[in-house]
Design a protein around this motif. Structure first.
Motif, PDB file in Angstrom:
ATOM      1  N   ARG A  75       0.835  -1.208   0.000  1.00  0.00           N
ATOM      2  CA  ARG A  75       0.000   0.000   0.000  1.00  0.00           C
ATOM      3  C   ARG A  75       0.867   1.255   0.000  1.00  0.00           C
ATOM      4  N   GLU A  78       2.110   1.818  -3.509  1.00  0.00           N
ATOM      5  CA  GLU A  78       1.016   2.322  -4.342  1.00  0.00           C
ATOM      6  C   GLU A  78       0.791   3.814  -4.121  1.00  0.00           C
ATOM      7  N   ASP A  79       0.859   4.247  -2.874  1.00  0.00           N
ATOM      8  CA  ASP A  79       0.535   5.638  -2.553  1.00  0.00           C
ATOM      9  C   ASP A  79       1.661   6.609  -2.887  1.00  0.00           C
TER      10      ASP A  79
END
Length: 258
Positions: A75, A78-79
């Protein structure tokens, strides 16, 4: 001048990257404590043998933390991975985490998360090419995985140094197909490097066999079994751990397409 920017859909709104990362870290740590404490109380109340139950509990908690940490790391990637296409048809990429100093303590780490969050918020409000972005000169390989693409690239750093880096494109990004076409174009530039035979699966298999071999020696030399001299237990345990680390390292590189 920036023509198009690709970033996480969540980051296009008000970024809460720092809060999510801090919450994830504390949540994983708290869950590990709860599972360890609850498992210990359960084992003692049930009268299970401590010498057998403790290693199983330890391995289970470690595996749980590893799985959750990998998810949190995915995550984070991804960010914080952002791609930029300029009017001059130059493609850039940046991992926003590299712009912050995370230090060696929890306070510095939290400050680094919040600084990254502020950078992502600024970028979403006012798209621009950051000074720390790498220019993608050539894509050596694009490996599709279940949740993402691993991109092995030759990039030019802001200091003009050309290096090889692997970036990750998480599936589901807005206008993802156009970005993939841009990457595929650069995969074909200059004919690309000569493709070498991938021997990592063979090395991984050998590493697994070595790890299993030393693991078997550990079992046979354990005091509870005592089929081999106890003096070789810890050397074999260390060798098995080293082989396991090599297998994990090779497996990660294979998964990334490196």
């Amino acid at each position: 001048m920036v023509k198009q920017v690709w970033m996480s859909r969540k980051m296009q709104r008000k970024s809460r990257y720092g809060l999510h990362m801090l919450g994830g870290i504390f949540g994983i740590a708290a869950l590990a404590l709860v599972v360890t404490g609850g498992g210990t109380v359960l084992g003692l109340s049930m009268g299970w043998p401590v010498e057998l139950f403790s290693p199983v509990l330890c391995a289970g908690v470690t595996a749980l933390m590893l799985v959750l940490s990998v998810g949190l790391g995915r995550r984070s990637v991804e960010d914080t991975t952002v791609f930029f296409l300029t009017e001059e048809d130059r493609l850039f990429v940046i991992d926003a985490r590299r712009l912050a100093d995370y230090g060696g303590d929890m306070v510095s780490t939290a400050a680094g998360f919040l600084k990254t969050q502020q950078f992502l918020r600024t970028l979403a409000r006012s798209p621009h090419l950051p000074a720390g972005a790498d220019e993608i000169l050539r894509v050596e390989g694009i490996k599709e995985n279940r949740s993402h693409y691993a991109l092995a690239c030759q990039v030019r750093r802001p200091n003009q140094r050309v290096i090889r880096r692997t970036y990750f494109l998480i599936k589901g990004m807005e206008d993802q197909e156009f970005l993939l076409r841009q990457l595929e174009r650069r995969e074909k530039w200059a004919g690309g490097p000569e493709v070498q035979e991938n021997r990592k699966p063979v090395y991984i298999l050998l590493g697994v066999l070595v790890c299993c071999g030393f693991g078997a020696l550990c079992v046979l030399s354990h005091p509870a079994v005592a089929r081999l001299p106890q003096s070789i237990y810890f050397p074999c345990l260390g060798a098995a751990f080293a082989a396991l680390c090599c297998v994990v390292w090779l497996a990660i590189r294979q998964h990334r397409g490196e």
